[in-house]
Design a protein around this motif. Sequence first.
Motif, PDB file in Angstrom:
ATOM      1  N   MET A  16      -1.778  25.400 -28.011  1.00  0.00           N
ATOM      2  CA  MET A  16      -0.619  24.902 -28.743  1.00  0.00           C
ATOM      3  C   MET A  16      -0.704  23.382 -28.768  1.00  0.00           C
ATOM      4  SD  MET A  16       3.449  25.661 -27.981  1.00  0.00           S
ATOM      5  CE  MET A  16       3.265  25.578 -26.228  1.00  0.00           C
ATOM      6  N   ASP A  25       2.494  22.241 -33.341  1.00  0.00           N
ATOM      7  CA  ASP A  25       3.147  23.542 -33.398  1.00  0.00           C
ATOM      8  C   ASP A  25       4.626  23.435 -33.050  1.00  0.00           C
ATOM      9  OD1 ASP A  25       0.776  25.195 -33.906  1.00  0.00           O
ATOM     10  OD2 ASP A  25       0.162  24.502 -31.919  1.00  0.00           O
ATOM     11  N   GLU A  77       6.579  28.186 -24.833  1.00  0.00           N
ATOM     12  CA  GLU A  77       5.516  29.166 -25.073  1.00  0.00           C
ATOM     13  C   GLU A  77       6.113  30.528 -25.411  1.00  0.00           C
ATOM     14  OE1 GLU A  77       2.001  27.577 -22.061  1.00  0.00           O
ATOM     15  OE2 GLU A  77       3.543  28.944 -21.287  1.00  0.00           O
ATOM     16  N   LYS A  78       7.082  30.964 -24.638  1.00  0.00           N
ATOM     17  CA  LYS A  78       7.715  32.270 -24.865  1.00  0.00           C
ATOM     18  C   LYS A  78       8.420  32.329 -26.207  1.00  0.00           C
ATOM     19  CE  LYS A  78       8.388  33.236 -19.991  1.00  0.00           C
ATOM     20  NZ  LYS A  78       9.346  33.207 -18.893  1.00  0.00           N
ATOM     21  N   ALA A  81       5.884  32.422 -29.028  1.00  0.00           N
ATOM     22  CA  ALA A  81       5.194  33.715 -29.050  1.00  0.00           C
ATOM     23  C   ALA A  81       6.073  34.794 -29.688  1.00  0.00           C
ATOM     24  CB  ALA A  81       4.810  34.126 -27.632  1.00  0.00           C
ATOM     25  N   ASN A  82       7.376  34.720 -29.460  1.00  0.00           N
ATOM     26  CA  ASN A  82       8.302  35.703 -30.032  1.00  0.00           C
ATOM     27  C   ASN A  82       8.479  35.548 -31.534  1.00  0.00           C
ATOM     28  OD1 ASN A  82       8.752  36.885 -27.561  1.00  0.00           O
ATOM     29  ND2 ASN A  82      10.573  35.688 -27.118  1.00  0.00           N
ATOM     30  N   LYS A  93       6.035  34.947 -33.627  1.00  0.00           N
ATOM     31  CA  LYS A  93       4.812  35.345 -34.350  1.00  0.00           C
ATOM     32  C   LYS A  93       4.889  36.773 -34.782  1.00  0.00           C
ATOM     33  CE  LYS A  93       1.782  31.923 -32.386  1.00  0.00           C
ATOM     34  NZ  LYS A  93       0.596  31.643 -31.640  1.00  0.00           N
TER      35      LYS A  93
END
Length: 105
Positions: free
Chosen positions: A1, A57, A98-99, A102-103, A105
């Motif tokens: 990222m 990102d 990060e979490k 990721a959710n 995507k």
Amino acid sequence: MRIVGVTCCTAGIAHTYIVAEKIQAAATEAGHQCKIETQGTIGAQSQLTAEDIAAADVVILAHDIAVGGVERFAGKPVVDIPITVAMKNPKSLIATIEKKLANKK
């Protein structure tokens, strides 16, 4: 990222720079690229370029006063937090980002 961000505090001295270092260290430790612009009493340092922002990102705004140039981040996911949040637990901040990414995507 790829992470970019801006830090600025009320006095524009210590916390601005300490938090920038903490975010960068936590991001690097987690395997991410990170560049943080500081907006302190001596002006902006490590200024983010249009290329830095385009490749990012996520944007972290850790501040206690108004951040200059926020319009540069239009269209990017922005995490807007008080500077003390990043000061107290930068690793948790990076893990939370990060979490959340990721959710999406």
